[in-house]
Design a protein around this motif. Sequence first.
Motif, PDB file in Angstrom:
ATOM      1  N   LEU A 123      30.882  21.818 101.814  1.00 14.74           N
ATOM      2  CA  LEU A 123      30.669  20.625 102.608  1.00 14.74           C
ATOM      3  C   LEU A 123      31.341  20.661 104.221  1.00 14.74           C
ATOM      4  O   LEU A 123      30.702  20.196 105.085  1.00 14.74           O
ATOM      5  CB  LEU A 123      31.234  19.373 101.953  1.00 14.74           C
ATOM      6  CG  LEU A 123      31.121  18.069 102.714  1.00 14.74           C
ATOM      7  CD1 LEU A 123      29.752  17.457 103.115  1.00 14.74           C
ATOM      8  CD2 LEU A 123      31.850  16.776 101.944  1.00 14.74           C
ATOM      9  N   THR A 127      29.336  20.908 107.545  1.00 10.63           N
ATOM     10  CA  THR A 127      29.665  19.728 108.562  1.00 10.63           C
ATOM     11  C   THR A 127      30.246  20.570 109.848  1.00 10.63           C
ATOM     12  O   THR A 127      29.565  20.043 110.829  1.00 10.63           O
ATOM     13  CB  THR A 127      30.414  19.094 108.107  1.00 10.63           C
ATOM     14  OG1 THR A 127      30.351  18.521 106.835  1.00 10.63           O
ATOM     15  CG2 THR A 127      30.923  17.763 109.141  1.00 10.63           C
ATOM     16  N   CYS A 155      22.451  19.246 107.733  1.00  8.86           N
ATOM     17  CA  CYS A 155      23.038  18.816 106.713  1.00  8.86           C
ATOM     18  C   CYS A 155      22.147  18.395 105.574  1.00  8.86           C
ATOM     19  O   CYS A 155      22.586  18.642 104.459  1.00  8.86           O
ATOM     20  CB  CYS A 155      23.986  17.632 107.088  1.00  8.86           C
ATOM     21  SG  CYS A 155      25.122  18.100 108.383  1.00  8.86           S
ATOM     22  N   TYR A 160      23.355  17.698 101.641  1.00  6.82           N
ATOM     23  CA  TYR A 160      24.121  16.275 102.307  1.00  6.82           C
ATOM     24  C   TYR A 160      23.575  15.409 102.968  1.00  6.82           C
ATOM     25  O   TYR A 160      22.315  15.307 103.523  1.00  6.82           O
ATOM     26  CB  TYR A 160      25.372  17.066 103.138  1.00  6.82           C
ATOM     27  CG  TYR A 160      26.041  18.345 102.509  1.00  6.82           C
ATOM     28  CD1 TYR A 160      26.562  18.186 101.050  1.00  6.82           C
ATOM     29  CD2 TYR A 160      26.351  19.306 103.048  1.00  6.82           C
ATOM     30  CE1 TYR A 160      26.975  19.316 100.718  1.00  6.82           C
ATOM     31  CE2 TYR A 160      26.682  20.455 102.366  1.00  6.82           C
ATOM     32  CZ  TYR A 160      27.083  20.449 101.125  1.00  6.82           C
ATOM     33  OH  TYR A 160      27.877  21.371 100.585  1.00  6.82           O
ATOM     34  N   THR A 161      24.326  14.319 103.170  1.00  5.92           N
ATOM     35  CA  THR A 161      23.626  13.012 103.731  1.00  5.92           C
ATOM     36  C   THR A 161      24.801  12.668 105.161  1.00  5.92           C
ATOM     37  O   THR A 161      25.610  12.978 105.117  1.00  5.92           O
ATOM     38  CB  THR A 161      23.612  11.804 102.757  1.00  5.92           C
ATOM     39  OG1 THR A 161      25.142  11.520 102.466  1.00  5.92           O
ATOM     40  CG2 THR A 161      22.962  12.151 101.640  1.00  5.92           C
ATOM     41  N   ASN A 206      28.386  13.353 104.175  1.00  3.18           N
ATOM     42  CA  ASN A 206      28.804  13.020 102.823  1.00  3.18           C
ATOM     43  C   ASN A 206      28.211  14.000 101.756  1.00  3.18           C
ATOM     44  O   ASN A 206      27.205  14.222 101.888  1.00  3.18           O
ATOM     45  CB  ASN A 206      28.244  11.654 102.361  1.00  3.18           C
ATOM     46  CG  ASN A 206      28.943  10.393 103.158  1.00  3.18           C
ATOM     47  OD1 ASN A 206      30.105  10.737 103.856  1.00  3.18           O
ATOM     48  ND2 ASN A 206      28.685   9.201 102.847  1.00  3.18           N
ATOM     49  N   LEU A 207      29.001  14.187 100.548  1.00  6.07           N
ATOM     50  CA  LEU A 207      28.566  15.171  99.484  1.00  6.07           C
ATOM     51  C   LEU A 207      27.701  14.420  98.836  1.00  6.07           C
ATOM     52  O   LEU A 207      26.746  15.000  98.200  1.00  6.07           O
ATOM     53  CB  LEU A 207      29.907  15.544  98.765  1.00  6.07           C
ATOM     54  CG  LEU A 207      29.737  16.408  97.610  1.00  6.07           C
ATOM     55  CD1 LEU A 207      29.593  17.905  98.334  1.00  6.07           C
ATOM     56  CD2 LEU A 207      30.874  16.363  96.724  1.00  6.07           C
ATOM     57  N   SER A 230      33.726  12.870 102.124  1.00  2.00           N
ATOM     58  CA  SER A 230      33.195  12.932 103.325  1.00  2.00           C
ATOM     59  C   SER A 230      34.054  13.894 104.231  1.00  2.00           C
ATOM     60  O   SER A 230      34.972  13.814 104.402  1.00  2.00           O
ATOM     61  CB  SER A 230      33.037  11.681 103.545  1.00  2.00           C
ATOM     62  OG  SER A 230      32.376  11.433 104.818  1.00  2.00           O
TER      63      SER A 230
END
Length: 257
Positions: A123, A127, A155, A160-161, A206-207, A230
């Motif tokens: 993550l 990022t 992402c 991810y979000t 966020n994961l 996160s």
Amino acid sequence: MIRLKTQEEIELIRESALLVGKTLAEVGKYVKPGVTTAFLDKIGEQFIRDNGATPVFKGYNGFPAALCISVNDVVVHGIPSEDMFIKDGDIVSIDCGTNLNGYIGDSAYTFTCGEVRPEVLRLLKVTKEALYLGLEKCVEGNRVGDIGHAIQTHCEKNGYTVVRELCGHGVGLKLHEDPSVSNFGVKGTGPLLKEGMVIAVEPMINLGSKNVKFSQEDGWTCRTKDGKPSAHFEHDVAIGKHAPDILSSFEPIENIK
Ligand code: MG
Ligand code: MG
């Protein structure tokens, strides 16, 4: 209103942004099991003041500390505390802003403490990649939406979000200037990027789900709703005619590992 900066002003913002990077590197040396986030804040504030600057977050809309320190599921705006001990396996996002000679730098880095789970390390990697993909778009003629689109695409492609409630921003003379720089968006939309604009690009990724909640008690702490980790990385960048000019640096931080 978007305030364009002269090259002279950009150099002064760079000095401030580089001091932020050095501060993050200094604080990063102390990210170890058993240390409190209040202790990290103290190290950061002292370093900023020893270098002739002031911590811009302190007192900003009433924020009580020099650094925002956000551990694991805290996305951003974590308030340093004597009761918050860093543990092995934590991720620790540290966001710092300085005012040096009237010019503002603002940068953030997510540190790891000890053995972090591989899925969380991934993550962080994605990022950080997304931050640089966003920065690549910081060229005259592109639009703000191109930055968010690049970050979001990378992402989401990786599962991810993107947090919707918080975003990047213009920076330099004040901590938060126009325009807002979302980490999601549609290509070719939003304000036109022009040489002389200086912005902070700061993906908060966020994961798990994208949903966040803000603490009712302190009014600041932003956490993921599902309690999953996160990540947050931030650089200041001057829009260039042909290439982005990244003003802050992670170099001293990455040298300490
Ligand atoms: Mg910041
Ligand atoms: Mg910022």
